[in-house]
Design a protein around this motif. Structure first.
Motif, PDB file in Angstrom:
ATOM      1  N   ASP A 158       0.823  -1.218   0.000  1.00 35.25           N
ATOM      2  CA  ASP A 158       0.000   0.000   0.000  1.00 35.25           C
ATOM      3  C   ASP A 158       0.856   1.267   0.000  1.00 35.25           C
ATOM      4  OD1 ASP A 158       0.802  -0.830   2.627  1.00 35.25           O
ATOM      5  OD2 ASP A 158      -0.522   0.700   3.471  1.00 35.25           O
ATOM      6  N   LYS A 159       2.168   1.130   0.228  1.00 37.86           N
ATOM      7  CA  LYS A 159       3.049   2.306   0.291  1.00 37.86           C
ATOM      8  C   LYS A 159       4.024   2.389  -0.892  1.00 37.86           C
ATOM      9  CE  LYS A 159       2.845   3.364   5.172  1.00 37.86           C
ATOM     10  NZ  LYS A 159       1.562   2.679   5.317  1.00 37.86           N
ATOM     11  N   ILE A 160       3.829   1.520  -1.870  1.00 36.31           N
ATOM     12  CA  ILE A 160       4.730   1.519  -3.021  1.00 36.31           C
ATOM     13  C   ILE A 160       4.527   2.781  -3.854  1.00 36.31           C
ATOM     14  CG2 ILE A 160       5.262   0.338  -5.203  1.00 36.31           C
ATOM     15  CD1 ILE A 160       4.319  -2.272  -3.854  1.00 36.31           C
ATOM     16  N   ASP A 161       5.638   3.353  -4.329  1.00 36.00           N
ATOM     17  CA  ASP A 161       5.573   4.398  -5.348  1.00 36.00           C
ATOM     18  C   ASP A 161       5.289   3.664  -6.664  1.00 36.00           C
ATOM     19  OD1 ASP A 161       6.091   6.204  -7.402  1.00 36.00           O
ATOM     20  OD2 ASP A 161       7.715   7.207  -6.309  1.00 36.00           O
ATOM     21  N   LYS A 162       4.013   3.651  -7.065  1.00 33.59           N
ATOM     22  CA  LYS A 162       3.598   2.804  -8.189  1.00 33.59           C
ATOM     23  C   LYS A 162       4.249   3.229  -9.504  1.00 33.59           C
ATOM     24  CE  LYS A 162      -0.794   1.836  -5.900  1.00 33.59           C
ATOM     25  NZ  LYS A 162      -2.261   1.999  -5.944  1.00 33.59           N
ATOM     26  N   SER A 163       4.387   4.533  -9.706  1.00 29.21           N
ATOM     27  CA  SER A 163       5.007   5.014 -10.955  1.00 29.21           C
ATOM     28  C   SER A 163       6.449   4.532 -11.054  1.00 29.21           C
ATOM     29  CB  SER A 163       4.963   6.544 -11.004  1.00 29.21           C
ATOM     30  OG  SER A 163       3.628   7.001 -11.036  1.00 29.21           O
ATOM     31  N   GLN A 164       7.146   4.557  -9.927  1.00 26.28           N
ATOM     32  CA  GLN A 164       8.534   4.083  -9.893  1.00 26.28           C
ATOM     33  C   GLN A 164       8.592   2.587 -10.204  1.00 26.28           C
ATOM     34  OE1 GLN A 164      10.618   3.588  -5.983  1.00 26.28           O
ATOM     35  NE2 GLN A 164      11.888   5.274  -6.731  1.00 26.28           N
ATOM     36  N   PHE A 165       7.678   1.828  -9.600  1.00 27.10           N
ATOM     37  CA  PHE A 165       7.659   0.382  -9.827  1.00 27.10           C
ATOM     38  C   PHE A 165       7.318   0.057 -11.286  1.00 27.10           C
ATOM     39  CE2 PHE A 165       5.139  -3.513 -10.175  1.00 27.10           C
ATOM     40  CZ  PHE A 165       6.126  -4.440  -9.844  1.00 27.10           C
ATOM     41  N   ILE A 166       6.380   0.791 -11.872  1.00 22.81           N
ATOM     42  CA  ILE A 166       5.988   0.551 -13.268  1.00 22.81           C
ATOM     43  C   ILE A 166       7.185   0.735 -14.195  1.00 22.81           C
ATOM     44  CG2 ILE A 166       4.580   1.421 -15.183  1.00 22.81           C
ATOM     45  CD1 ILE A 166       3.061  -0.266 -13.090  1.00 22.81           C
ATOM     46  N   LYS A 167       8.021   1.730 -13.920  1.00 23.98           N
ATOM     47  CA  LYS A 167       9.220   1.963 -14.742  1.00 23.98           C
ATOM     48  C   LYS A 167      10.159   0.753 -14.670  1.00 23.98           C
ATOM     49  CE  LYS A 167       9.299   7.015 -14.391  1.00 23.98           C
ATOM     50  NZ  LYS A 167       9.993   8.182 -13.802  1.00 23.98           N
ATOM     51  N   ILE A 168      10.319   0.208 -13.458  1.00 20.90           N
ATOM     52  CA  ILE A 168      11.180  -0.968 -13.290  1.00 20.90           C
ATOM     53  C   ILE A 168      10.585  -2.156 -14.034  1.00 20.90           C
ATOM     54  CG2 ILE A 168      12.059  -2.632 -11.597  1.00 20.90           C
ATOM     55  CD1 ILE A 168      12.143  -0.247  -9.593  1.00 20.90           C
ATOM     56  N   MET A 169       9.284  -2.341 -13.884  1.00 24.65           N
ATOM     57  CA  MET A 169       8.592  -3.451 -14.547  1.00 24.65           C
ATOM     58  C   MET A 169       8.698  -3.315 -16.067  1.00 24.65           C
ATOM     59  SD  MET A 169       6.831  -6.080 -13.482  1.00 24.65           S
ATOM     60  CE  MET A 169       5.901  -7.380 -14.299  1.00 24.65           C
ATOM     61  N   ASP A 170       8.555  -2.106 -16.566  1.00 26.27           N
ATOM     62  CA  ASP A 170       8.611  -1.853 -18.012  1.00 26.27           C
ATOM     63  C   ASP A 170       9.990  -2.174 -18.578  1.00 26.27           C
ATOM     64  OD1 ASP A 170       7.335  -0.990 -20.399  1.00 26.27           O
ATOM     65  OD2 ASP A 170       8.410   0.921 -20.262  1.00 26.27           O
ATOM     66  N   THR A 171      11.029  -1.960 -17.772  1.00 25.20           N
ATOM     67  CA  THR A 171      12.397  -2.288 -18.202  1.00 25.20           C
ATOM     68  C   THR A 171      12.520  -3.787 -18.488  1.00 25.20           C
ATOM     69  OG1 THR A 171      13.291  -0.473 -16.879  1.00 25.20           O
ATOM     70  CG2 THR A 171      14.837  -2.173 -17.562  1.00 25.20           C
ATOM     71  N   PHE A 172      11.940  -4.604 -17.601  1.00 25.34           N
ATOM     72  CA  PHE A 172      11.973  -6.050 -17.806  1.00 25.34           C
ATOM     73  C   PHE A 172      11.122  -6.461 -19.015  1.00 25.34           C
ATOM     74  CE2 PHE A 172      13.083  -6.073 -13.207  1.00 25.34           C
ATOM     75  CZ  PHE A 172      14.273  -6.777 -13.303  1.00 25.34           C
ATOM     76  N   MET A 173       9.958  -5.828 -19.155  1.00 25.33           N
ATOM     77  CA  MET A 173       9.046  -6.188 -20.249  1.00 25.33           C
ATOM     78  C   MET A 173       9.665  -5.899 -21.609  1.00 25.33           C
ATOM     79  SD  MET A 173       6.189  -7.356 -18.817  1.00 25.33           S
ATOM     80  CE  MET A 173       4.790  -7.092 -19.888  1.00 25.33           C
ATOM     81  N   ASN A 174      10.522  -4.869 -21.678  1.00 26.96           N
ATOM     82  CA  ASN A 174      11.105  -4.448 -22.951  1.00 26.96           C
ATOM     83  C   ASN A 174      12.533  -4.970 -23.147  1.00 26.96           C
ATOM     84  OD1 ASN A 174       8.887  -2.903 -23.964  1.00 26.96           O
ATOM     85  ND2 ASN A 174       9.372  -1.320 -22.444  1.00 26.96           N
ATOM     86  N   ASP A 175      12.974  -5.832 -22.254  1.00 26.55           N
ATOM     87  CA  ASP A 175      14.335  -6.348 -22.374  1.00 26.55           C
ATOM     88  C   ASP A 175      14.441  -7.291 -23.571  1.00 26.55           C
ATOM     89  OD1 ASP A 175      17.059  -6.739 -21.080  1.00 26.55           O
ATOM     90  OD2 ASP A 175      16.356  -8.812 -21.250  1.00 26.55           O
ATOM     91  N   LYS A 176      15.275  -6.942 -24.503  1.00 26.06           N
ATOM     92  CA  LYS A 176      15.384  -7.705 -25.752  1.00 26.06           C
ATOM     93  C   LYS A 176      16.256  -8.947 -25.579  1.00 26.06           C
ATOM     94  CE  LYS A 176      14.627  -3.683 -28.702  1.00 26.06           C
ATOM     95  NZ  LYS A 176      13.198  -3.849 -28.649  1.00 26.06           N
ATOM     96  N   GLY A 177      16.907  -9.052 -24.474  1.00 27.80           N
ATOM     97  CA  GLY A 177      17.745 -10.224 -24.234  1.00 27.80           C
ATOM     98  C   GLY A 177      16.973 -11.379 -23.632  1.00 27.80           C
ATOM     99  N   GLY A 178      15.675 -11.199 -23.457  1.00 32.94           N
ATOM    100  CA  GLY A 178      14.842 -12.270 -22.911  1.00 32.94           C
ATOM    101  C   GLY A 178      15.069 -12.506 -21.428  1.00 32.94           C
ATOM    102  N   LYS A 179      15.478 -11.464 -20.745  1.00 30.66           N
ATOM    103  CA  LYS A 179      15.735 -11.592 -19.301  1.00 30.66           C
ATOM    104  C   LYS A 179      14.437 -11.870 -18.552  1.00 30.66           C
ATOM    105  CE  LYS A 179      18.180  -9.160 -15.611  1.00 30.66           C
ATOM    106  NZ  LYS A 179      18.865  -7.910 -15.229  1.00 30.66           N
ATOM    107  N   GLU A 180      14.499 -12.832 -17.639  1.00 27.68           N
ATOM    108  CA  GLU A 180      13.302 -13.192 -16.881  1.00 27.68           C
ATOM    109  C   GLU A 180      12.832 -12.050 -15.990  1.00 27.68           C
ATOM    110  OE1 GLU A 180      13.912 -16.669 -14.570  1.00 27.68           O
ATOM    111  OE2 GLU A 180      13.586 -18.035 -16.251  1.00 27.68           O
TER     112      GLU A 180
END
Length: 313
Positions: free
Chosen positions: A228-250
């Motif tokens: 309930d205290k997560i900075d959601k915008s900050q977390f979304i940026k981190i999540m988006d980095t993984f989603m767009n990783d072209k090396g297939g990083k888990e």
């Protein structure tokens, strides 16, 4: 020798000759012999004659009075009479908590910082939590709390949230601005204690520290503990980095678990891929829940959920 009357009065006192004791004591009083005044005050206390007791206490040297006598005299003055506070201060120096607290308030009102701290510290040494918290609040307004000051640490270890946060933030800013790495473990501990008590700023700074030091495991852990205290915008940026990783990083399983727990309603600029993943997680977990809810034993939901989350990676 005017003290001769006092000594003669003492002699009659030992012999329980009260009439002669009073006769010679009063002669000594007329000659302003200080020692006899406290004797008379205590005699009249025994006689339950509070008026005469107070009369002689007021004439006594303040250093001769017991704590109870000091408080009796102090209360006899009006609140706007400065003499009242001479007696309360002397009572404070005898470790009377209420007097020390009262004098701390008086000195704070008149901006006498060193005397205020002295009185607060007397009360704190006697275990007065209210004085401890008020002194910490005053110090915070005056500047960052010094981690080396035992009173500041005492306040934090007693569970006072402003002390937790202020000390942790002081260590954090020293690390960010000056590269000081001292007490970082204490900083983490105090930020976490502050988060437990509802401080959003503590959560923000601790997450920033973890990301700054590439400590993603601790970042995910604190986010899962306090979703309930997560900075959601900050977390979304981190999540988006993984989603767009072209090396297939888990994608870390912790990220998926965090995404499952947070509400994306009202957050702007969430990538479509993340919204779709969030929906997939919600829909699939609903199906799993429904399946096991109506299964004969109703068991296995958590195991199935864990298996599904792993597959999402």
């Amino acid at each position: 020798n005017y003290k001769a009357a006092y000594y003669l009065g003492n002699s009659y006192k030992q012999n329980k000759d009260i009439d002669n004791m009073l006769k010679y004591y009063l002669i000594a009083v007329e000659k302003n012999v200080q020692e006899v005044k406290i004797e008379l005050a205590r005699y009249y206390q025994e006689q339950n004659d509070s008026e005469k007791q107070l009369k002689y206490l007021l004439e006594c040297n303040i250093d001769d009075l017991t704590l109870e006598e000091l408080l009796l005299v102090a209360k006899s003055f009006a609140e706007n009479n400065n003499k009242r506070y001479d007696y309360y201060e002397k009572a404070a120096l005898k470790n009377h908590v209420d007097s020390a607290y009262l004098m701390a308030q008086r000195y704070k009102a008149t901006s006498q910082k060193s005397l205020m701290e002295k009185m607060y510290l007397i009360a704190i040494e006697q275990g007065d939590t209210k004085s401890l918290h008020e002194l910490i609040d005053y110090r915070i307004k005056d500047g960052p709390l010094n981690i080396s000051d035992p009173i500041n640490i005492k306040a934090a270890e007693s569970g006072y949230e402003p002390a937790f946060y202020n000390i942790a933030y002081n260590i954090y800013t020293n690390y960010c601005n000056n590269g000081h790495k001292n007490n970082l473990d204490k900083m983490e501990k105090y930020f976490i204690e502050s988060i437990k008590k509802g401080n959003q700023n503590a959560m923000n700074h601790l997450c920033q520290y973890y990301l700054r030091t590439n400590n993603y495991d601790s970042y995910y852990k604190i986010c899962l503990s306090y979703p309930d205290k997560i900075d959601k915008s900050q977390f979304i940026k981190i999540m988006d980095t993984f989603m767009n990783d072209k090396g297939g990083k888990e994608i870390p399983q912790s990220c998926i678990e965090i995404l499952q727990q947070i509400d994306l309603t009202g957050i702007n600029n969430v990538p479509t891929s993340i919204r779709m993943l969030k929906k997939l997680i919600s829909d699939q977990l609903e199906l799993i829940d429904m399946h096991f809810k109506y299964a004969p034993t109703g068991e296995g939901y958590e195991e199935a959920k864990k298996d599904f989350m792993k597959k999402l990676q």
